[in-house]
Design a protein around this motif. Structure first.
Motif, PDB file in Angstrom:
ATOM      1  N   GLY A  18       0.814  -1.213   0.000  1.00 39.69           N
ATOM      2  CA  GLY A  18       0.000   0.000   0.000  1.00 39.69           C
ATOM      3  C   GLY A  18       0.845   1.260   0.000  1.00 39.69           C
ATOM      4  O   GLY A  18       0.570   2.208  -0.741  1.00 39.69           O
ATOM      5  N   LEU A  19       1.887   1.284   0.799  1.00 38.53           N
ATOM      6  CA  LEU A  19       2.750   2.459   0.896  1.00 38.53           C
ATOM      7  C   LEU A  19       3.450   2.755  -0.425  1.00 38.53           C
ATOM      8  O   LEU A  19       3.507   3.905  -0.864  1.00 38.53           O
ATOM      9  CB  LEU A  19       3.774   2.248   2.011  1.00 38.53           C
ATOM     10  CG  LEU A  19       4.616   3.438   2.436  1.00 38.53           C
ATOM     11  CD1 LEU A  19       3.744   4.591   2.902  1.00 38.53           C
ATOM     12  CD2 LEU A  19       5.565   3.017   3.549  1.00 38.53           C
ATOM     13  N   ALA A  20       3.968   1.736  -1.065  1.00 38.42           N
ATOM     14  CA  ALA A  20       4.666   1.926  -2.338  1.00 38.42           C
ATOM     15  C   ALA A  20       3.745   2.536  -3.391  1.00 38.42           C
ATOM     16  O   ALA A  20       4.128   3.467  -4.105  1.00 38.42           O
ATOM     17  CB  ALA A  20       5.231   0.589  -2.827  1.00 38.42           C
ATOM     18  N   VAL A  21       2.534   2.042  -3.469  1.00 43.72           N
ATOM     19  CA  VAL A  21       1.583   2.556  -4.461  1.00 43.72           C
ATOM     20  C   VAL A  21       1.062   3.932  -4.045  1.00 43.72           C
ATOM     21  O   VAL A  21       0.969   4.857  -4.862  1.00 43.72           O
ATOM     22  CB  VAL A  21       0.416   1.560  -4.666  1.00 43.72           C
ATOM     23  CG1 VAL A  21      -0.640   2.135  -5.595  1.00 43.72           C
ATOM     24  CG2 VAL A  21       0.938   0.227  -5.190  1.00 43.72           C
ATOM     25  N   LEU A  22       0.756   4.105  -2.770  1.00 45.84           N
ATOM     26  CA  LEU A  22       0.150   5.351  -2.286  1.00 45.84           C
ATOM     27  C   LEU A  22       1.060   6.568  -2.460  1.00 45.84           C
ATOM     28  O   LEU A  22       0.608   7.612  -2.919  1.00 45.84           O
ATOM     29  CB  LEU A  22      -0.250   5.216  -0.819  1.00 45.84           C
ATOM     30  CG  LEU A  22      -0.899   6.466  -0.236  1.00 45.84           C
ATOM     31  CD1 LEU A  22      -2.284   6.673  -0.837  1.00 45.84           C
ATOM     32  CD2 LEU A  22      -0.969   6.384   1.265  1.00 45.84           C
ATOM     33  N   VAL A  23       2.317   6.459  -2.083  1.00 51.18           N
ATOM     34  CA  VAL A  23       3.224   7.614  -2.186  1.00 51.18           C
ATOM     35  C   VAL A  23       3.308   8.093  -3.627  1.00 51.18           C
ATOM     36  O   VAL A  23       3.232   9.296  -3.894  1.00 51.18           O
ATOM     37  CB  VAL A  23       4.619   7.270  -1.615  1.00 51.18           C
ATOM     38  CG1 VAL A  23       5.635   8.355  -1.954  1.00 51.18           C
ATOM     39  CG2 VAL A  23       4.544   7.098  -0.101  1.00 51.18           C
ATOM     40  N   PHE A  43       4.637   7.638   8.389  1.00 49.76           N
ATOM     41  CA  PHE A  43       4.057   7.807   9.725  1.00 49.76           C
ATOM     42  C   PHE A  43       2.635   7.263   9.753  1.00 49.76           C
ATOM     43  O   PHE A  43       2.248   6.554  10.677  1.00 49.76           O
ATOM     44  CB  PHE A  43       4.085   9.283  10.139  1.00 49.76           C
ATOM     45  CG  PHE A  43       3.616   9.511  11.542  1.00 49.76           C
ATOM     46  CD1 PHE A  43       4.365   9.075  12.617  1.00 49.76           C
ATOM     47  CD2 PHE A  43       2.410  10.154  11.788  1.00 49.76           C
ATOM     48  CE1 PHE A  43       3.920   9.263  13.926  1.00 49.76           C
ATOM     49  CE2 PHE A  43       1.962  10.356  13.073  1.00 49.76           C
ATOM     50  CZ  PHE A  43       2.717   9.914  14.149  1.00 49.76           C
ATOM     51  N   GLY A  44       1.863   7.594   8.722  1.00 48.19           N
ATOM     52  CA  GLY A  44       0.505   7.060   8.628  1.00 48.19           C
ATOM     53  C   GLY A  44       0.498   5.554   8.532  1.00 48.19           C
ATOM     54  O   GLY A  44      -0.369   4.874   9.096  1.00 48.19           O
ATOM     55  N   SER A  45       1.473   5.009   7.828  1.00 45.82           N
ATOM     56  CA  SER A  45       1.579   3.561   7.694  1.00 45.82           C
ATOM     57  C   SER A  45       1.865   2.889   9.036  1.00 45.82           C
ATOM     58  O   SER A  45       1.319   1.827   9.337  1.00 45.82           O
ATOM     59  CB  SER A  45       2.684   3.219   6.689  1.00 45.82           C
ATOM     60  OG  SER A  45       2.817   1.829   6.557  1.00 45.82           O
ATOM     61  N   ILE A  46       2.704   3.529   9.838  1.00 46.04           N
ATOM     62  CA  ILE A  46       2.997   2.984  11.172  1.00 46.04           C
ATOM     63  C   ILE A  46       1.730   2.985  12.024  1.00 46.04           C
ATOM     64  O   ILE A  46       1.403   1.988  12.680  1.00 46.04           O
ATOM     65  CB  ILE A  46       4.139   3.771  11.848  1.00 46.04           C
ATOM     66  CG1 ILE A  46       5.454   3.508  11.105  1.00 46.04           C
ATOM     67  CG2 ILE A  46       4.261   3.409  13.323  1.00 46.04           C
ATOM     68  CD1 ILE A  46       6.577   4.462  11.474  1.00 46.04           C
ATOM     69  N   ILE A  47       1.010   4.097  11.989  1.00 45.35           N
ATOM     70  CA  ILE A  47      -0.254   4.174  12.731  1.00 45.35           C
ATOM     71  C   ILE A  47      -1.223   3.105  12.213  1.00 45.35           C
ATOM     72  O   ILE A  47      -1.854   2.387  12.986  1.00 45.35           O
ATOM     73  CB  ILE A  47      -0.883   5.579  12.597  1.00 45.35           C
ATOM     74  CG1 ILE A  47      -0.047   6.604  13.339  1.00 45.35           C
ATOM     75  CG2 ILE A  47      -2.328   5.592  13.115  1.00 45.35           C
ATOM     76  CD1 ILE A  47      -0.451   8.033  13.054  1.00 45.35           C
ATOM     77  N   ALA A  48      -1.321   3.005  10.881  1.00 47.22           N
ATOM     78  CA  ALA A  48      -2.242   2.034  10.279  1.00 47.22           C
ATOM     79  C   ALA A  48      -1.824   0.600  10.584  1.00 47.22           C
ATOM     80  O   ALA A  48      -2.681  -0.267  10.768  1.00 47.22           O
ATOM     81  CB  ALA A  48      -2.306   2.253   8.770  1.00 47.22           C
ATOM     82  N   THR A  49      -0.522   0.350  10.652  1.00 48.51           N
ATOM     83  CA  THR A  49      -0.035  -1.001  10.955  1.00 48.51           C
ATOM     84  C   THR A  49      -0.473  -1.429  12.351  1.00 48.51           C
ATOM     85  O   THR A  49      -0.967  -2.542  12.551  1.00 48.51           O
ATOM     86  CB  THR A  49       1.495  -1.066  10.826  1.00 48.51           C
ATOM     87  OG1 THR A  49       1.850  -0.756   9.477  1.00 48.51           O
ATOM     88  CG2 THR A  49       2.034  -2.438  11.177  1.00 48.51           C
ATOM     89  N   ILE A  50      -0.294  -0.542  13.300  1.00 43.95           N
ATOM     90  CA  ILE A  50      -0.703  -0.847  14.676  1.00 43.95           C
ATOM     91  C   ILE A  50      -2.223  -1.000  14.747  1.00 43.95           C
ATOM     92  O   ILE A  50      -2.740  -1.954  15.331  1.00 43.95           O
ATOM     93  CB  ILE A  50      -0.189   0.250  15.637  1.00 43.95           C
ATOM     94  CG1 ILE A  50       1.342   0.219  15.682  1.00 43.95           C
ATOM     95  CG2 ILE A  50      -0.786   0.079  17.039  1.00 43.95           C
ATOM     96  CD1 ILE A  50       1.973   1.452  16.299  1.00 43.95           C
ATOM     97  N   TRP A  51      -2.945  -0.067  14.141  1.00 45.49           N
ATOM     98  CA  TRP A  51      -4.409  -0.118  14.096  1.00 45.49           C
ATOM     99  C   TRP A  51      -4.873  -1.396  13.399  1.00 45.49           C
ATOM    100  O   TRP A  51      -5.796  -2.060  13.858  1.00 45.49           O
ATOM    101  CB  TRP A  51      -4.920   1.137  13.406  1.00 45.49           C
ATOM    102  CG  TRP A  51      -6.392   1.206  13.123  1.00 45.49           C
ATOM    103  CD1 TRP A  51      -6.957   1.383  11.897  1.00 45.49           C
ATOM    104  CD2 TRP A  51      -7.488   1.124  14.036  1.00 45.49           C
ATOM    105  NE1 TRP A  51      -8.336   1.416  12.005  1.00 45.49           N
ATOM    106  CE2 TRP A  51      -8.678   1.258  13.313  1.00 45.49           C
ATOM    107  CE3 TRP A  51      -7.559   0.945  15.415  1.00 45.49           C
ATOM    108  CZ2 TRP A  51      -9.922   1.217  13.921  1.00 45.49           C
ATOM    109  CZ3 TRP A  51      -8.815   0.901  16.010  1.00 45.49           C
ATOM    110  CH2 TRP A  51      -9.975   1.035  15.260  1.00 45.49           C
TER     111      TRP A  51
END
Length: 144
Positions: A18-23, A43-51
């Motif tokens: 998701g991160l690779a495509v999103l950026v 940073f959003g990915s880290i939050i999303a990973t935990i969530w």
């Protein structure tokens, strides 16, 4: 239910793809340099990973308690994706506006775009993941 190792593999694969495509997508759509979008996306990915880990764990426990099974129907997958993204939208909006020095409205449009991307990504990724790494039914799940 899935093991902790399987949940970690699921979450990491989801976030990395998701991160690779999103950026790339957000940089192009909103005309920001990838260096500006990259850190907020990570940073959003880290939050999303935990969530993602805790949300899916709670959702599976709910499914197992309510239905005796963790296999999701199409409507359950749609609800699952919308609830997940709604939680992230609430958490992430102020951070986007602050970090990129944009208005809350601009951050909202960007966040909605990311949420739409991740709704589609979540649906496709989770469906594919469940096909590739199928959950084996246990004897208690087979009786329902």
């Amino acid at each position: 239910m899935r093991t902790t190792k399987d949940r970690i593999r699921h979450t990491l694969g989801f976030e990395l793809i998701g991160l690779a495509v999103l950026v790339t997508l957000i940089s192009w759509l909103f005309d920001f340099n990838m260096h500006a979008i990259g850190p907020i996306a990570v940073f959003g990915s880290i939050i999303a990973t935990i969530w993602n880990y805790f949300y899916n764990l709670l959702y599976d426990h709910f499914m197992l308690k309510r239905y005796g099974d963790v296999h999701k129907t199409l409507p359950m997958r749609v609800l699952h994706a919308f609830m997940f993204e709604g939680g992230l939208l609430i958490l992430f909006l102020p951070m986007i506006a602050w970090y990129l020095s944009i208005s809350l409205w601009q951050a909202f449009i960007m966040d909605i775009t990311m949420a739409i991307f991740y709704l589609v990504h979540a649906f496709i990724y989770n469906w594919g993941y469940d096909k590739v790494f199928a959950i084996q039914k246990t004897s208690s799940q087979s009786k329902t």
